[in-house]
Write a protein that holds these residues in place. Structure first.
Motif, PDB file in Angstrom:
ATOM      1  N   HIS A  15       0.831  -1.207   0.000  1.00  0.00           N
ATOM      2  CA  HIS A  15       0.000   0.000   0.000  1.00  0.00           C
ATOM      3  C   HIS A  15       0.869   1.262   0.000  1.00  0.00           C
ATOM      4  N   LEU A  16       1.945   1.198   0.789  1.00  0.00           N
ATOM      5  CA  LEU A  16       2.860   2.342   0.907  1.00  0.00           C
ATOM      6  C   LEU A  16       3.526   2.635  -0.439  1.00  0.00           C
ATOM      7  N   LEU A  17       3.971   1.581  -1.110  1.00  0.00           N
ATOM      8  CA  LEU A  17       4.622   1.732  -2.405  1.00  0.00           C
ATOM      9  C   LEU A  17       3.651   2.341  -3.416  1.00  0.00           C
ATOM     10  N   LEU A  18       2.402   1.876  -3.360  1.00  0.00           N
ATOM     11  CA  LEU A  18       1.383   2.372  -4.293  1.00  0.00           C
ATOM     12  C   LEU A  18       1.115   3.850  -4.112  1.00  0.00           C
ATOM     13  N   SER A  19       1.034   4.295  -2.839  1.00  0.00           N
ATOM     14  CA  SER A  19       0.696   5.698  -2.587  1.00  0.00           C
ATOM     15  C   SER A  19       1.785   6.613  -3.144  1.00  0.00           C
ATOM     16  N   GLY A  20       3.012   6.057  -3.304  1.00  0.00           N
ATOM     17  CA  GLY A  20       4.081   6.829  -3.919  1.00  0.00           C
ATOM     18  C   GLY A  20       3.843   7.110  -5.403  1.00  0.00           C
ATOM     19  N   PHE A  21       3.090   6.217  -6.058  1.00  0.00           N
ATOM     20  CA  PHE A  21       2.836   6.345  -7.494  1.00  0.00           C
ATOM     21  C   PHE A  21       1.666   7.292  -7.814  1.00  0.00           C
ATOM     22  N   THR A  22       0.815   7.566  -6.812  1.00  0.00           N
ATOM     23  CA  THR A  22      -0.450   8.256  -7.072  1.00  0.00           C
ATOM     24  C   THR A  22      -0.321   9.530  -7.900  1.00  0.00           C
ATOM     25  N   PRO A  23       0.595  10.459  -7.557  1.00  0.00           N
ATOM     26  CA  PRO A  23       0.625  11.716  -8.319  1.00  0.00           C
ATOM     27  C   PRO A  23       0.883  11.501  -9.802  1.00  0.00           C
ATOM     28  N   LEU A  24       1.804  10.609 -10.134  1.00  0.00           N
ATOM     29  CA  LEU A  24       2.152  10.347 -11.532  1.00  0.00           C
ATOM     30  C   LEU A  24       0.965   9.771 -12.295  1.00  0.00           C
ATOM     31  N   THR A  25       0.328   8.753 -11.715  1.00  0.00           N
ATOM     32  CA  THR A  25      -0.741   8.073 -12.441  1.00  0.00           C
ATOM     33  C   THR A  25      -2.005   8.925 -12.546  1.00  0.00           C
ATOM     34  N   SER A  26      -2.300   9.751 -11.525  1.00  0.00           N
ATOM     35  CA  SER A  26      -3.503  10.577 -11.641  1.00  0.00           C
ATOM     36  C   SER A  26      -3.282  11.652 -12.699  1.00  0.00           C
ATOM     37  N   ALA A  39      -5.739  -0.667 -21.376  1.00  0.00           N
ATOM     38  CA  ALA A  39      -7.105  -0.780 -20.856  1.00  0.00           C
ATOM     39  C   ALA A  39      -7.668   0.606 -20.536  1.00  0.00           C
ATOM     40  N   VAL A  40      -6.838   1.460 -19.882  1.00  0.00           N
ATOM     41  CA  VAL A  40      -7.290   2.820 -19.549  1.00  0.00           C
ATOM     42  C   VAL A  40      -7.659   3.552 -20.840  1.00  0.00           C
ATOM     43  N   LEU A  84      -1.724  11.007 -15.385  1.00  0.00           N
ATOM     44  CA  LEU A  84      -1.943  10.269 -16.631  1.00  0.00           C
ATOM     45  C   LEU A  84      -3.422   9.926 -16.861  1.00  0.00           C
ATOM     46  N   GLY A  85      -4.278  10.274 -15.917  1.00  0.00           N
ATOM     47  CA  GLY A  85      -5.712  10.050 -16.101  1.00  0.00           C
ATOM     48  C   GLY A  85      -6.202   8.712 -15.581  1.00  0.00           C
ATOM     49  N   VAL A  86      -5.396   8.049 -14.739  1.00  0.00           N
ATOM     50  CA  VAL A  86      -5.828   6.779 -14.169  1.00  0.00           C
ATOM     51  C   VAL A  86      -6.703   7.057 -12.942  1.00  0.00           C
ATOM     52  N   PRO A  87      -7.932   6.573 -12.920  1.00  0.00           N
ATOM     53  CA  PRO A  87      -8.772   6.790 -11.731  1.00  0.00           C
ATOM     54  C   PRO A  87      -8.115   6.153 -10.501  1.00  0.00           C
TER      55      PRO A  87
END
Lengths: 186, 199
Positions: free
Chosen positions: A79-90, A177-178, A92-95
């Protein structure tokens, strides 16, 4: 039919095949073998015994991967690793709802299936994120699991470029898919 | 890379739990997932044993050879290192057919059969051959025509159009497989060129 491109007959045909394929093989293979003079039952048992040996040969490989994955997930490290990716992916338009699937899909088929089911329960299966989550789940296989089982069955431990290639394909499939879900359902 | 990912998952888990002051969670996670893995293996032993047996019957009846000969022209460019007429082609075809039709339970045993055929061509039994890597590139990215499991789950979740995802899934899956085959081809070529220079 939404997003199906107006080919319900084609889809129905494909579903018919996927329902009938296994029963047809179960009917056809032994019948054809018997006709060719094969001692089908004896040959079946012989092959099945090899299947049993295979299951035991895979066990250490699969257990090693699944335990490491369990520790990684249940302690909250994933979960911690994922939260690090959030700014980049949002950007890019990933919900944000489907973002965990980017990391979990290649690692654990069961966990990502659970996640997709949860998203459908919360947002509805026909919502955009529901459609996206089902597309991500269906479009690739679980890379780590497939590699572990396939290579484990023959005792190969140096998997060379199979792992990076499999993971890169998962990332491509995720963003594919996105993209296609925005085009078809967005 | 597998070694690094494996160590990273374990180490990250222990460190995160320790920092959060609940290092006992590691032991719980370990016990639970070890039990789950054995349960998972038990849940698929039955179907694995059945399909390995049926695959042997198909082989003895000559069905695998027929398939291999019919589809060899399509597969040869992907697997240049497999000798012409080798039974590995038949097993690979059966596995890919099961995958495309979304028959997961049959696909794995047939894939393992293909792996043991490929292993018989392997000079170093611990190291993957290029043919194995290509075979797994296709399998991990899996082109599925009908995502049967997802359609069933969507129907169960009350979807008005469970099959709506067929088009988007096929397109995304094609992207994944295209990426896998391209990267695999590049990796294979790099290795071959390296071997050529040395030899």
């Amino acid at each position: 039919m939404r997003g199906g491109g107006g080919e319900p007959v084609f889809i129905e045909f494909l579903q018919l095949i996927s329902v009938w394929a296994i029963p047809a093989m179960v009917l056809g293979i032994p019948a054809y073998g018997l006709w060719r003079g094969v001692k089908v039952y004896e040959v079946f048992v012989e092959g099945a015994e090899e299947g049993l040996r295979l299951a035991f040969r895979i066990t250490p490989f699969l257990l090693g991967i699944l335990v490491a994955l369990g520790v990684f997930r249940d302690t909250g490290a994933m979960h911690l690793l994922l939260s690090g990716f959030t700014p980049l992916t949002s950007w890019l338009g990933v919900p944000p709802e489907v973002l965990p699937m980017l990391l979990i899909r290649p690692l654990s088929g069961g966990a990502s299936l659970g996640l997709a089911t949860e998203i459908m329960k919360t947002h509805g299966p026909d919502s955009f994120v529901g459609l996206l989550a089902s597309t991500i789940q269906g479009s690739t296989d679980t890379t780590l699991y497939v590699l572990t089982v396939y290579f484990g069955s023959v005792g190969v431990t140096r998997v060379r470029w199979a792992l990076p290639v499999g993971l890169a394909a998962d990332v491509a499939g995720f963003f594919g898919a996105v993209y296609f879900c925005y085009r078809l359902f967005g | 890379m597998l070694n690094a990912i494996w160590t990273f998952m374990l180490a990250a888990g222990v460190l995160v739990a320790a920092v959060q002051g609940r290092v006992g969670a590691v032991t719980d996670a370990l016990t639970a997932s070890a039990q789950d893995s054995v349960q998972l293996i038990f849940s698929f032993i039955g179907i694995l044993v059945f399909w390995t047996g049926l695959a042997r019957v198909a082989e003895a009846a000559g069905l695998v050879d027929v398939l291999a000969r019919a589809l060899q022209p399509v597969l040869r460019p992907l697997f240049p290192s497999i000798p012409r007429g080798h039974p590995a082609f038949g097993s690979i075809v059966m596995n890919l057919a099961a995958n495309v039709l979304g028959l997961g339970s049959a696909a794995t045993p047939l894939g393992l059969k293909a792996m043991s055929e490929l292993q018989s061509l392997n000079p170093d039994s611990r190291t993957a051959t290029p043919a194995m890597c290509t075979f797994l590139a296709i399998n991990t990215s899996s082109v599925t025509l009908v995502p049967t499991t997802m359609i069933a789950l969507r129907a169960a979740a009350g979807s008005l159009d469970p099959a709506a995802i067929v088009g988007s899934t096929l397109a995304a899956s094609a992207v994944a497989t295209g990426m896998a085959l391209t990267l695999d081809y590049l990796a294979r070529r790099r290795v071959e060129r390296g071997a050529g220079r040395r030899g």
